[in-house]
Design a protein around this motif. Sequence first.
Motif, mmCIF file in Angstrom:
data_model
loop_
_atom_site.group_PDB
_atom_site.id
_atom_site.type_symbol
_atom_site.label_atom_id
_atom_site.label_comp_id
_atom_site.label_asym_id
_atom_site.label_seq_id
_atom_site.Cartn_x
_atom_site.Cartn_y
_atom_site.Cartn_z
ATOM 1 N N LEU A 123 35.429 35.217 54.465
ATOM 2 C CA LEU A 123 35.511 35.594 53.103
ATOM 3 C C LEU A 123 35.682 37.211 53.023
ATOM 4 C CD1 LEU A 123 35.569 35.355 49.861
ATOM 5 C CD2 LEU A 123 33.012 35.537 49.959
ATOM 6 N N CYS A 124 35.010 37.622 53.813
ATOM 7 C CA CYS A 124 34.967 39.025 53.881
ATOM 8 C C CYS A 124 36.411 39.814 54.519
ATOM 9 C CB CYS A 124 33.960 39.500 54.895
ATOM 10 S SG CYS A 124 32.278 39.499 54.203
ATOM 11 N N LEU A 125 36.848 39.063 55.494
ATOM 12 C CA LEU A 125 38.226 39.393 55.936
ATOM 13 C C LEU A 125 39.360 39.025 54.721
ATOM 14 C CD1 LEU A 125 38.277 37.716 59.485
ATOM 15 C CD2 LEU A 125 38.164 40.272 58.923
ATOM 16 N N GLY A 126 39.304 38.114 54.053
ATOM 17 C CA GLY A 126 40.004 37.999 52.987
ATOM 18 C C GLY A 126 40.009 38.934 51.780
ATOM 19 N N CYS A 127 38.695 39.336 51.506
ATOM 20 C CA CYS A 127 38.454 40.514 50.470
ATOM 21 C C CYS A 127 38.989 41.711 50.879
ATOM 22 C CB CYS A 127 36.853 40.547 50.310
ATOM 23 S SG CYS A 127 36.264 39.230 49.308
ATOM 24 N N GLY A 128 39.039 41.968 52.290
ATOM 25 C CA GLY A 128 39.547 43.350 52.977
ATOM 26 C C GLY A 128 41.048 43.327 52.601
ATOM 27 N N THR A 129 41.714 42.258 52.991
ATOM 28 C CA THR A 129 43.178 42.195 52.914
ATOM 29 C C THR A 129 43.562 42.228 51.353
ATOM 30 O OG1 THR A 129 42.986 40.818 54.742
ATOM 31 C CG2 THR A 129 45.159 40.475 53.349
ATOM 32 N N ILE A 130 42.809 41.776 50.516
ATOM 33 C CA ILE A 130 43.301 41.809 49.080
ATOM 34 C C ILE A 130 43.210 43.316 48.571
ATOM 35 C CG2 ILE A 130 42.635 41.249 46.714
ATOM 36 C CD1 ILE A 130 41.810 38.422 47.902
ATOM 37 N N THR A 131 42.059 43.914 48.990
ATOM 38 C CA THR A 131 41.938 45.307 48.888
ATOM 39 C C THR A 131 42.929 46.307 49.468
ATOM 40 O OG1 THR A 131 39.755 44.941 48.808
ATOM 41 C CG2 THR A 131 40.492 47.372 48.873
ATOM 42 N N LEU A 132 43.592 45.768 50.576
ATOM 43 C CA LEU A 132 44.805 46.709 51.096
ATOM 44 C C LEU A 132 46.129 46.281 50.117
ATOM 45 C CD1 LEU A 132 44.690 45.647 54.686
ATOM 46 C CD2 LEU A 132 44.550 47.920 53.698
ATOM 47 N N VAL A 133 46.107 45.097 49.448
ATOM 48 C CA VAL A 133 47.292 45.053 48.484
ATOM 49 C C VAL A 133 46.835 45.829 47.273
ATOM 50 C CG1 VAL A 133 48.557 43.309 46.835
ATOM 51 C CG2 VAL A 133 47.614 42.520 49.188
ATOM 52 N N LEU B 142 48.094 50.690 43.888
ATOM 53 C CA LEU B 142 47.679 51.729 43.208
ATOM 54 C C LEU B 142 48.511 52.990 43.726
ATOM 55 C CD1 LEU B 142 45.586 52.859 41.329
ATOM 56 C CD2 LEU B 142 44.249 53.076 43.373
ATOM 57 N N ALA B 143 48.986 53.027 44.777
ATOM 58 C CA ALA B 143 49.727 54.139 45.016
ATOM 59 C C ALA B 143 50.818 54.402 44.168
ATOM 60 C CB ALA B 143 50.244 54.074 46.632
ATOM 61 N N ARG B 144 51.468 53.303 43.673
ATOM 62 C CA ARG B 144 52.769 53.445 42.779
ATOM 63 C C ARG B 144 52.566 53.849 41.469
ATOM 64 N NH1 ARG B 144 55.366 47.609 43.361
ATOM 65 N NH2 ARG B 144 56.959 48.526 42.368
ATOM 66 N N VAL B 145 51.295 54.159 40.928
ATOM 67 C CA VAL B 145 50.749 54.417 39.786
ATOM 68 C C VAL B 145 51.043 56.100 39.649
ATOM 69 C CG1 VAL B 145 48.880 54.586 38.052
ATOM 70 C CG2 VAL B 145 49.000 52.618 39.493
ATOM 71 N N PRO B 146 51.476 56.489 38.266
ATOM 72 C CA PRO B 146 51.745 57.735 38.435
ATOM 73 C C PRO B 146 50.298 58.697 38.509
ATOM 74 C CG PRO B 146 52.927 56.636 36.591
ATOM 75 C CD PRO B 146 52.048 55.744 37.240
ATOM 76 N N ILE C 165 41.173 67.145 40.772
ATOM 77 C CA ILE C 165 42.306 66.548 41.838
ATOM 78 C C ILE C 165 43.171 65.432 41.171
ATOM 79 C CG2 ILE C 165 40.999 67.239 43.697
ATOM 80 C CD1 ILE C 165 40.672 64.638 44.578
ATOM 81 N N GLY C 166 42.538 64.423 40.383
ATOM 82 C CA GLY C 166 43.482 63.485 39.790
ATOM 83 C C GLY C 166 42.676 62.221 40.179
ATOM 84 N N THR C 167 42.630 61.399 39.012
ATOM 85 C CA THR C 167 41.987 60.259 39.047
ATOM 86 C C THR C 167 42.473 59.176 39.947
ATOM 87 O OG1 THR C 167 43.125 59.658 36.932
ATOM 88 C CG2 THR C 167 40.961 60.506 36.698
ATOM 89 N N ARG C 168 43.893 59.177 39.791
ATOM 90 C CA ARG C 168 44.493 58.193 40.880
ATOM 91 C C ARG C 168 44.166 58.195 42.240
ATOM 92 N NH1 ARG C 168 50.550 58.376 42.526
ATOM 93 N NH2 ARG C 168 49.746 60.279 43.540
ATOM 94 N N GLU C 169 44.300 59.697 42.704
ATOM 95 C CA GLU C 169 43.747 60.055 44.073
ATOM 96 C C GLU C 169 42.441 59.584 44.252
ATOM 97 O OE1 GLU C 169 47.500 61.798 42.670
ATOM 98 O OE2 GLU C 169 45.634 61.614 42.147
#
Length: 391
Positions: A159-169, A174-178, A62-66
Amino acid sequence: MASVHLAVLVSSISRGAWFTCWALFFLHGIGLSTAQFGIGVTAAGIAGLAISGPLGYLADRIGTRETLLAIGIAQCAAMFAFAVVRDFPTILAVTCVLVAAERATPGMRVALVSGLAEPDQRLSSVSTAHAMVQLGTIGGAVVGTVVLSVDTDAAYRTLCLGCGTITLVFLALLARVPHVTSLSDLRVKRRMLVLRDRPFLLLTAFNGVLALNWGMLDAGVPLWITTHTRAPVWTMGVLIGLNSVIMALFITKVTKAGTTIAGAARLANRAGIALSVSCVIFAASNHTSGGTVVAILLVAAAVHVVGELCFVGSGLGLSVGLTPADAHGEYQGMFGTGQAVALMIAPGLMTILLTQLGIAGWLILAAVYLLSGAGTLFVARKFIAAASDDD
């Protein structure tokens, strides 16, 4: 490719902060017993082992990005969950999700970069991505060290909340990667190729044994420090920071020595030697304190990171060099499975070897590294000889 490297950098900040603190988060923050900790990480390792191979095959379909996006969503949800969960069964379930996603990520990342790069640029692009991982880990380790110095439940959960927020970024980047062309795009149907590639499977197994060095640093050394030395708690953050700086500075240079299968195999042998020496030095810190224990641990960590550099350079060279053009996800997923096995058994193994057997455990581990590095060199030479005969 720059967008991929930026996404990897951001994601690794979260990874560095989490893996600096994760063991003490469970033991001090949540208050799990050593037995519960061992059960949790072992169960999570099994989940990671089960998912890596199938995800690799799915990525080719299906694609590595997805596929990497789906993994990132799971990681994000797990990190936010850690900020609120309290009971052991829920913690166990969330840990399984997070660790399974974490174990699958490196292989999918290599597959994505390999799919986007030109054939002659694959290894250099993959090594650059790995350098981004280390740079992000440095920043995360700094944050993690601060959290360790506070060492409270509130600090760990923040720290867990911060890590979760960074993962959202990371997910937004990643959604912009071809999209990488998949087998579905090409209307190709086939079975898994890697299961019939015996040399690759053998090399995967030996690489997996060498991958114990990650579990040794993440789980074994913290347990050793707390049970067999009188080193300050913050020492672990310093060791991980040192590791990340050296990895970031030198991984691209070291990887250049693994551009051929023979070169990558020699790197594996050097990794085995360096890792075994680091085990002996770590053993020398037994029951030491003050500046002496910190100095010994720093020297041991420095030698360890030399071994890790050679190990990573070897793994990248072997996995990228032996992967067919249309099977990056499948081959990287299988290669990651070997590492997932090591990381699955590492916490329990390190607990037995380092906390119970002490110095003898370090010597056993040193012998395992030596044999694995030599085994990689032997199999690679046999593979090269067979390929030459076929030509």
